[in-house]
Design a protein around this motif. Structure first.
Motif, PDB file in Angstrom:
ATOM      1  N   LEU A 183       0.785  -1.348   0.037  1.00  0.00           N
ATOM      2  CA  LEU A 183      -0.052  -0.082  -0.008  1.00  0.00           C
ATOM      3  C   LEU A 183       0.971   1.278  -0.005  1.00  0.00           C
ATOM      4  N   ILE A 184       1.959   1.285   0.740  1.00  0.00           N
ATOM      5  CA  ILE A 184       2.748   2.369   0.742  1.00  0.00           C
ATOM      6  C   ILE A 184       3.380   3.084  -0.406  1.00  0.00           C
ATOM      7  N   ARG A 185       3.931   1.445  -1.066  1.00  0.00           N
ATOM      8  CA  ARG A 185       4.386   1.793  -2.458  1.00  0.00           C
ATOM      9  C   ARG A 185       3.418   2.470  -3.568  1.00  0.00           C
ATOM     10  N   CYS A 186       2.249   1.813  -3.316  1.00  0.00           N
ATOM     11  CA  CYS A 186       1.233   2.301  -4.390  1.00  0.00           C
ATOM     12  C   CYS A 186       0.719   3.770  -4.149  1.00  0.00           C
ATOM     13  N   ASP A 188      -6.181  16.376  -0.654  1.00  0.00           N
ATOM     14  CA  ASP A 188      -6.514  16.382   0.626  1.00  0.00           C
ATOM     15  C   ASP A 188      -7.423  14.765   0.503  1.00  0.00           C
ATOM     16  N   ARG A 189      -6.651  13.640   0.554  1.00  0.00           N
ATOM     17  CA  ARG A 189      -7.489  12.430   0.077  1.00  0.00           C
ATOM     18  C   ARG A 189      -7.647  11.454   1.084  1.00  0.00           C
ATOM     19  N   ARG A 190      -7.021  11.604   2.436  1.00  0.00           N
ATOM     20  CA  ARG A 190      -7.531  10.944   3.530  1.00  0.00           C
ATOM     21  C   ARG A 190      -7.500   9.287   3.106  1.00  0.00           C
ATOM     22  N   THR A 191      -6.517   8.837   2.542  1.00  0.00           N
ATOM     23  CA  THR A 191      -6.395   7.358   2.158  1.00  0.00           C
ATOM     24  C   THR A 191      -6.257   6.719   3.649  1.00  0.00           C
ATOM     25  N   THR A 192      -6.987   5.410   3.850  1.00  0.00           N
ATOM     26  CA  THR A 192      -6.965   5.083   5.063  1.00  0.00           C
ATOM     27  C   THR A 192      -6.483   3.359   4.991  1.00  0.00           C
ATOM     28  N   GLY A 193      -5.526   2.919   5.754  1.00  0.00           N
ATOM     29  CA  GLY A 193      -5.219   1.707   5.913  1.00  0.00           C
ATOM     30  C   GLY A 193      -5.931   0.949   6.877  1.00  0.00           C
ATOM     31  N   ILE A 194      -6.656   0.060   6.577  1.00  0.00           N
ATOM     32  CA  ILE A 194      -7.579  -0.782   7.380  1.00  0.00           C
ATOM     33  C   ILE A 194      -7.347  -2.017   7.998  1.00  0.00           C
ATOM     34  N   HIS A 195      -7.237  -2.127   9.126  1.00  0.00           N
ATOM     35  CA  HIS A 195      -6.742  -2.845  10.262  1.00  0.00           C
ATOM     36  C   HIS A 195      -5.261  -2.879  10.657  1.00  0.00           C
ATOM     37  N   CYS A 196      -4.066  -2.830   9.569  1.00  0.00           N
ATOM     38  CA  CYS A 196      -2.867  -2.453  10.148  1.00  0.00           C
ATOM     39  C   CYS A 196      -2.281  -3.138  11.271  1.00  0.00           C
ATOM     40  N   GLN A 197      -2.824  -4.545  11.521  1.00  0.00           N
ATOM     41  CA  GLN A 197      -2.479  -5.482  12.493  1.00  0.00           C
ATOM     42  C   GLN A 197      -0.972  -5.551  12.721  1.00  0.00           C
ATOM     43  N   THR A 198      -0.158  -5.627  11.819  1.00  0.00           N
ATOM     44  CA  THR A 198       1.220  -5.977  12.140  1.00  0.00           C
ATOM     45  C   THR A 198       1.924  -4.772  11.470  1.00  0.00           C
ATOM     46  N   GLY A 236       0.182   8.950  -5.765  1.00  0.00           N
ATOM     47  CA  GLY A 236       0.110  10.459  -5.004  1.00  0.00           C
ATOM     48  C   GLY A 236       1.183  11.185  -5.721  1.00  0.00           C
ATOM     49  N   GLY A 237       2.506  10.881  -5.879  1.00  0.00           N
ATOM     50  CA  GLY A 237       3.518  11.413  -6.733  1.00  0.00           C
ATOM     51  C   GLY A 237       2.769  11.875  -8.225  1.00  0.00           C
ATOM     52  N   GLU A 238       2.325  10.840  -8.784  1.00  0.00           N
ATOM     53  CA  GLU A 238       1.701  11.212 -10.155  1.00  0.00           C
ATOM     54  C   GLU A 238       0.409  12.341 -10.080  1.00  0.00           C
ATOM     55  N   GLU A 244       5.631   5.526  10.308  1.00  0.00           N
ATOM     56  CA  GLU A 244       6.376   6.645   9.826  1.00  0.00           C
ATOM     57  C   GLU A 244       6.111   7.161   8.643  1.00  0.00           C
ATOM     58  N   GLN A 245       5.855   5.983   7.780  1.00  0.00           N
ATOM     59  CA  GLN A 245       5.782   6.287   6.252  1.00  0.00           C
ATOM     60  C   GLN A 245       4.309   6.862   6.100  1.00  0.00           C
ATOM     61  N   PHE A 246       3.275   6.232   7.020  1.00  0.00           N
ATOM     62  CA  PHE A 246       1.974   6.707   6.810  1.00  0.00           C
ATOM     63  C   PHE A 246       1.786   8.269   7.236  1.00  0.00           C
ATOM     64  N   ARG A 247       2.683   8.355   8.132  1.00  0.00           N
ATOM     65  CA  ARG A 247       2.750  10.018   8.498  1.00  0.00           C
ATOM     66  C   ARG A 247       3.112  10.815   7.351  1.00  0.00           C
ATOM     67  N   LEU A 248       4.255  10.474   6.689  1.00  0.00           N
ATOM     68  CA  LEU A 248       4.746  11.211   5.695  1.00  0.00           C
ATOM     69  C   LEU A 248       3.867  11.299   4.537  1.00  0.00           C
ATOM     70  N   LEU A 249       3.150   9.988   4.278  1.00  0.00           N
ATOM     71  CA  LEU A 249       2.210   9.969   3.068  1.00  0.00           C
ATOM     72  C   LEU A 249       0.807  10.561   3.205  1.00  0.00           C
ATOM     73  N   GLY A 250       0.537  10.645   4.544  1.00  0.00           N
ATOM     74  CA  GLY A 250      -0.967  11.048   4.898  1.00  0.00           C
ATOM     75  C   GLY A 250      -1.789  10.194   4.920  1.00  0.00           C
ATOM     76  N   ILE A 251      -1.361   8.865   5.024  1.00  0.00           N
ATOM     77  CA  ILE A 251      -2.188   7.518   5.174  1.00  0.00           C
ATOM     78  C   ILE A 251      -2.817   7.404   6.762  1.00  0.00           C
ATOM     79  N   ILE A 252      -4.078   7.623   6.637  1.00  0.00           N
ATOM     80  CA  ILE A 252      -4.746   7.178   8.352  1.00  0.00           C
ATOM     81  C   ILE A 252      -4.644   5.850   8.619  1.00  0.00           C
ATOM     82  N   PRO A 253      -4.026   5.389   9.763  1.00  0.00           N
ATOM     83  CA  PRO A 253      -4.090   4.128  10.219  1.00  0.00           C
ATOM     84  C   PRO A 253      -5.636   3.984  10.852  1.00  0.00           C
TER      85      PRO A 253
END
Length: 592
Positions: free
Chosen positions: A385-388, A400-410, A393-395, A417-426
């Motif tokens: 997900l981070i790679r995608c 203000d997209r508020r992309t969200t990672g669901i569950h994020c168990q592990t 996002g670069g393209e 930290e990458q979520f923070r930089l990319l604006g992904i909400i866990p």
């Protein structure tokens, strides 16, 4: 008289409040999104008019400005008033399914302890009113890690329920299930059937060419057709009741905004028909995410919006990038501590989508302006997900997209930290600490990795907004369990799984109020008790922010209020959720 700063709407010239709440702990959840709150005392009163909050502050002032003979004075009698809870991820229609079929859950939600219990429950459903109308005998909620046999039921076990009717027992994760011989026959799964991409047909006798005789246990994309056939085979009247049952269950746990988190486009259309036909709109707000592959094929049908139409809106798309850790199908960076039977020591689960397909789905979401949410349990799936997001996002450029990672168990700390930089909400499935914490510690991840599942503290340390969800029907849609699991992180055995990841009661409450509102882009309307916002409220027996953490689990939901109207307990004059002609054929998306 309180010294709290009073807020009220500008004078409107006429009209008193419909209700004034007072006499209890009013937890506004207003203030900064993270960190400690203001030391200001809590307000004494909240006034509501026409479904909106018009006053927050001193009781005497509330009475002087907003009370007349028609105002209901709502004495909380020491109970707590909080913003209505917002479900950051769940499947409200699937919750209705859960209420309709055989209950295979174990303690504390049910009483199934062994495979004999599964057989008994399925047998009872087969002759029940709903079960007798169904083509398949179907049940949900067994957990192999909790069964006495410590294994999944097999085709042989389920053949004892019926040889003539297909039988499906759905695992609690909703990523696996088991069918009987008749079910395998209808699915055309034989020894010659290869595993589908992103799924596994588990095998019994592998001496049979070419792949081995299926033993009845199905994973991921091999399981999905069984769920689809079984649910489709239920009577129309029973499928038509899923939404109403799901909404009622959610309201009983204090939720005023809920989610349908992986809908087929046809289901979205049916839900719109139901909302349009409901007098006054749906009783709760329903946010829908469409399965990404379908949305890309027919984007004109999505019609994503931040505005509700009769209580319903499509928000965007849902990707599924892996499976479940408890079912050991999640995609990990390092091997499972104990792999499933017949897997080698390097087994790490598997991807649900290839790299190009995953990237194309994220790109499509950003291109169409859809919010993207992605099921990612394993840290390898999170890395995908981070790679995608980084590439898409670069393209697409800033937004203000508020992309969200669901569950994020592990999720690893490096990934947060990458979520923070990319604006992904866990959005964490924090209840895993209770339901499967012991299983993770002993079998799935081992003691080093297990203590950091649902790592909320890593997000808070970075000043990030996070949310926490129930993912019903995978678990009951219990707001209190969401709160308690974050604060205590207690497992079934009573151990604390990673005390360093525990959060405060306030942060737990934020995760299903103001933070969840932010995740949806609705923070201007919901999530706190402030003047001008919707009167979405919940009354609890006690305040989870101020009671000791060990007592949160005992808090009860006393009343749920949506836009000023009580929706739980359901009043006698509440409008029903109707099913228009032709609707209800398949109000359920089978993959959670």
């Amino acid at each position: 008289m309180s010294c709290v700063v009073t807020e009220e709407s500008p004078p409107t010239g006429s009209g008193a409040a419909d209700a004034i709440f007072h006499g209890g702990e009013i937890e506004t959840v207003a203030g900064p999104a993270t960190g400690p709150r203001s030391p200001d005392p809590r307000p004494e009163a909240v006034a509501v008019k026409d479904g909106r909050i018009v006053f927050v502050g001193d009781l005497d002032q509330a009475r002087a400005r907003w009370q007349d003979d028609g105002t209901r004075m709502r004495d909380l009698a020491g109970r707590a008033l909080l913003p209505g809870f917002i479900d950051p991820h769940g499947h409200v229609v699937g919750t209705g399914l859960q209420e309709s079929i055989a209950d295979l859950l174990g303690e504390p939600d049910g009483d199934v302890e062994d495979i004999a219990g599964i057989q008994r429950k399925l047998g009872e459903f087969a002759v029940s009113e709903i079960g007798s109308r169904s083509t398949w005998i179907i049940g949900f909620g067994y957990d192999d890690s909790r069964l006495a046999e410590e294994r999944h039921p097999t085709r042989a076990d389920l053949d004892k329920v019926s040889l003539d009717r297909p039988v499906l027992a759905i695992h609690q994760s909703f990523h696996l299930g088991a069918v009987n011989s008749k079910g395998l026959e209808l699915l055309n799964y034989t020894a010659q059937t290869p595993d589908p991409q992103g799924g596994v047909i588990r095998r019994g006798d592998k001496s049979i060419p070419e792949y081995g005789e299926p033993d009845g246990v199905l994973e991921e994309t091999a399981f999905n057709p069984a769920a689809g056939h079984a649910i489709f085979g239920m009577a129309e009247r029973d499928k038509a009741s899923f939404l109403a049952k799901g909404l009622a269950a959610a309201a009983s746990y204090g939720f005023t905004t809920v989610q349908e988190g992986a809908a087929e486009l046809d289901v979205l259309g049916q839900l719109r028909d139901v909302a349009d036909a409901t007098p006054g709109g749906l009783p709760l707000d329903v946010v829908v995410y469409v399965k990404a592959a379908e949305a890309i094929e027919r984007p004109e049908l999505v019609r994503a919006s931040r505005e509700y139409d009769n209580g319903l809106r499509a928000a965007g798309i849902k990707l599924v990038l892996d499976g479940s850790p408890q079912g050991r199908t999640a995609w990990l960076r390092k091997p499972y501590t104990t792999p499933p039977d017949d897997m080698d020591e390097d087994y790490r689960g598997y991807a649900a989508l290839g790299e190009k397909a995953a990237l194309d789905q994220v790109r499509a979401g950003y291109r169409h302006g859809w919010q993207v949410i992605a099921h990612v349990n394993g840290d390898a799936a999170i890395a995908q997900l981070i790679r995608c997001v980084r590439t898409a996002g670069g393209e697409a450029g800033p937004g203000d997209r508020r992309t969200t990672g669901i569950h994020c168990q592990t999720a690893g700390e490096d990934q947060i930290e990458q979520f923070r930089l990319l604006g992904i909400i866990p959005s964490f499935f924090s209840m895993h600490t209770f339901y499967w914490g012991d299983w993770y510690f002993e079998t799935v991840l081992g003691p080093v990795r297990a203590v950091d599942i649902s790592p909320a503290r890593w997000a808070l340390k970075r000043g990030m907004i996070y949310t926490s969800h129930h993912d019903a029907p995978v678990a009951r849609p219990s707001s209190i369990a969401i709160l308690s699991s974050q604060v205590t992180r207690l497992t079934r055995s009573g151990e604390t799984l990673g005390a360093h990841q525990c959060v405060s009661g306030l942060d737990a409450v934020r995760s299903i109020t103001v933070n969840a509102a932010y995740q949806y882009g609705e923070e201007a309307e919901k999530g706190t008790i402030e003047v001008g916002k919707l009167a979405d409220l919940v009354i609890l027996s006690a305040n989870p922010v101020t009671v000791p953490g060990a007592e949160i689990g005992g808090i009860t939901i006393e009343e749920t209020i949506k836009a000023g109207r009580t929706v739980h307990p359901q009043p006698g004059d509440a409008p029903s959720v109707p099913i228009p002609d032709g609707v209800g054929l398949n109000l359920f998306a089978p993959h959670c």
